[in-house]
Design a protein around this motif. Structure first.
Motif, PDB file in Angstrom:
ATOM      1  N   SER A  32       0.831  -1.207   0.000  1.00 18.16           N
ATOM      2  CA  SER A  32       0.000   0.000   0.000  1.00 18.16           C
ATOM      3  C   SER A  32       0.864   1.255   0.000  1.00 18.16           C
ATOM      4  N   ALA A  33       1.941   1.230   0.784  1.00 19.57           N
ATOM      5  CA  ALA A  33       2.838   2.379   0.834  1.00 19.57           C
ATOM      6  C   ALA A  33       3.516   2.589  -0.519  1.00 19.57           C
ATOM      7  N   GLY A  34       3.891   1.505  -1.165  1.00 20.04           N
ATOM      8  CA  GLY A  34       4.529   1.605  -2.476  1.00 20.04           C
ATOM      9  C   GLY A  34       3.603   2.210  -3.512  1.00 20.04           C
ATOM     10  N   ILE A  35       2.319   1.809  -3.493  1.00 19.66           N
ATOM     11  CA  ILE A  35       1.346   2.363  -4.433  1.00 19.66           C
ATOM     12  C   ILE A  35       1.146   3.858  -4.168  1.00 19.66           C
ATOM     13  N   ARG A  36       1.058   4.247  -2.896  1.00 16.38           N
ATOM     14  CA  ARG A  36       0.881   5.669  -2.556  1.00 16.38           C
ATOM     15  C   ARG A  36       2.105   6.498  -2.986  1.00 16.38           C
ATOM     16  N   GLN A  37       3.282   5.945  -2.795  1.00 11.63           N
ATOM     17  CA  GLN A  37       4.493   6.651  -3.224  1.00 11.63           C
ATOM     18  C   GLN A  37       4.516   6.818  -4.744  1.00 11.63           C
ATOM     19  N   LEU A  38       4.042   5.789  -5.456  1.00  5.45           N
ATOM     20  CA  LEU A  38       3.959   5.880  -6.913  1.00  5.45           C
ATOM     21  C   LEU A  38       2.992   6.988  -7.323  1.00  5.45           C
ATOM     22  N   GLU A  39       1.865   7.066  -6.636  1.00  7.72           N
ATOM     23  CA  GLU A  39       0.888   8.126  -6.914  1.00  7.72           C
ATOM     24  C   GLU A  39       1.499   9.506  -6.660  1.00  7.72           C
ATOM     25  N   GLU A  40       2.261   9.625  -5.581  1.00 15.69           N
ATOM     26  CA  GLU A  40       2.890  10.909  -5.250  1.00 15.69           C
ATOM     27  C   GLU A  40       3.930  11.290  -6.298  1.00 15.69           C
ATOM     28  N   GLN A  41       4.708  10.306  -6.742  1.00 16.38           N
ATOM     29  CA  GLN A  41       5.722  10.587  -7.750  1.00 16.38           C
ATOM     30  C   GLN A  41       5.098  11.018  -9.073  1.00 16.38           C
ATOM     31  N   LEU A  42       3.967  10.400  -9.442  1.00 16.81           N
ATOM     32  CA  LEU A  42       3.323  10.701 -10.725  1.00 16.81           C
ATOM     33  C   LEU A  42       2.340  11.858 -10.616  1.00 16.81           C
ATOM     34  N   GLY A  43       1.917  12.211  -9.399  1.00 16.10           N
ATOM     35  CA  GLY A  43       1.015  13.327  -9.197  1.00 16.10           C
ATOM     36  C   GLY A  43      -0.423  13.058  -9.574  1.00 16.10           C
ATOM     37  N   VAL A  44      -0.829  11.783  -9.589  1.00 17.20           N
ATOM     38  CA  VAL A  44      -2.216  11.423  -9.917  1.00 17.20           C
ATOM     39  C   VAL A  44      -2.664  10.290  -9.009  1.00 17.20           C
ATOM     40  N   MET A  45      -3.970  10.166  -8.832  1.00 15.62           N
ATOM     41  CA  MET A  45      -4.538   9.013  -8.127  1.00 15.62           C
ATOM     42  C   MET A  45      -4.635   7.841  -9.100  1.00 15.62           C
ATOM     43  N   LEU A  46      -4.152   6.700  -8.688  1.00 17.00           N
ATOM     44  CA  LEU A  46      -4.167   5.512  -9.546  1.00 17.00           C
ATOM     45  C   LEU A  46      -5.256   4.524  -9.169  1.00 17.00           C
ATOM     46  N   VAL A  47      -5.626   4.506  -7.883  1.00  9.93           N
ATOM     47  CA  VAL A  47      -6.525   3.479  -7.358  1.00  9.93           C
ATOM     48  C   VAL A  47      -7.719   4.141  -6.677  1.00  9.93           C
ATOM     49  N   GLN A  48      -8.901   3.631  -6.979  1.00  4.51           N
ATOM     50  CA  GLN A  48     -10.107   4.064  -6.268  1.00  4.51           C
ATOM     51  C   GLN A  48     -10.188   3.274  -4.968  1.00  4.51           C
TER      52      GLN A  48
END
Length: 311
Positions: A32-48
């Protein structure tokens, strides 16, 4: 970044944080932390998100496409460097439609003679699963039908052609015939593969072309189940002759060509369309092309009754 993309691909495939974490060999908080970090790096929400996984956002769907591409390229780079150090070695995962399972050894056996440090996992899957697993990077290659339903963006190598036969016990209806028609076959009790199998959809298609539907006694996704019921004489089946012969049927089992219309469908090796392929996939594609060129899988190499032969 690559690890986070791997997490994201697993989550999209499993649609569950816990199962995705288990697949990746990490804890759920780590994933979960990895997915959130990916979202922060890309600047978009990826998962609902809600109390559970609710799906990918539109941006997530697009990032998933890039993730598959980047991860696949990274795996290819790693395999190339490993092959440069140690030669061709590793493990290949191949998903195969049920009617082609008996034929896989015609490809893997000569390949392993050339490359003894390569091992295989062979999985039985329907044609839709083969393509889905290719897209999700779950397998390296597949063996499936090439000419009946859309394949999407894949590299393909034809291996052989299927022609269909009525497989029945001696003394059962139509077992004394030299040939039968699709319309005649529809009048007897049949055991066939389940509708999720493309082989079954092909059979339904050819029967509908002559205005009939199969008279089903039993359906299964297991070829062994079909063969065991054929032996009883209570029902017959429709399948390529080379599949039936692979089970070593005794003389009491008849294999009768089905004509009017004569149906033929190509089966081949498929891999995700990308350049370059991993060294293992490239070598497997080369082996498949070589075997076809040597006429081991040639659709024109036929037995006297018109069924495809693999030698």
């Amino acid at each position: 970044m690559i690890d986070k993309l791997e997490f994201f691909i697993a989550l999209a495939r499993q649609q569950h944080f816990g199962r995705a974490a288990e697949e990746c060999g990490v804890t759920q908080p780590t994933l979960s932390a990895g997915i959130r970090q990916l979202e922060e790096q890309l600047g978009v929400m990826l998962v609902q998100r809600g109390s559970r996984f609710l799906g990918l956002t539109p941006e997530g769907q697009r990032v998933l496409e890039w993730s598959r591409r980047i991860v696949a390229d990274t795996r290819t780079m790693r395999e190339e460097m490993r092959a440069a150090r140690t030669g061709l070695a590793g493990h290949m995962r191949i998903a195969v439609i049920p009617t082609a399972l008996a034929m896989v050894r015609k490809l893997t056996e000569p390949f392993q003679k050339r490359h003894p440090d390569v091992t295989f996992t062979i999985l039985s899957r329907n044609s839709l699963q083969v393509l889905s697993m290719l897209e999700d990077l779950e397998i390296d290659a597949g063996i499936t039908y090439l000419d009946n339903e859309p394949l999407g963006r894949v590299t393909s190598v034809p291996l052989y052609s299927e022609r269909y036969h009525l497989i029945s016990a001696a003394g059962s209806p139509l077992s004394d015939r030299e040939t039968v028609t699709w319309k005649e076959v529809a009048d007897i009790k049949l055991c066939l593969l389940t509708p999720d199998m493309q082989n079954r959809r092909i059979i339904n298609l050819h029967m509908s072309e002559v205005g009939v539907t199969p008279k089903l006694m039993l359906e299964s996704n297991s070829m062994i189940v079909l063969f065991s019921h054929i032996r009883t004489g209570q029902c017959a089946s429709i399948m390529p002759r080379n599949v039936a012969e692979s089970f070593g049927f005794p003389e009491e089992i008849r294999m009768i060509p089905i004509t009017e219309p004569l149906a033929e469908h190509s089966v081949g090796l498929v891999a995700a369309y990308r350049e370059p392929h991993t060294p293992l996939v490239s070598a497997l594609l080369h082996e498949a092309r070589a075997r076809a060129a040597a006429r081991d899988f040639d659709r024109n190499l036929l037995s006297s009754d018109g069924s495809a032969i693999l030698t």
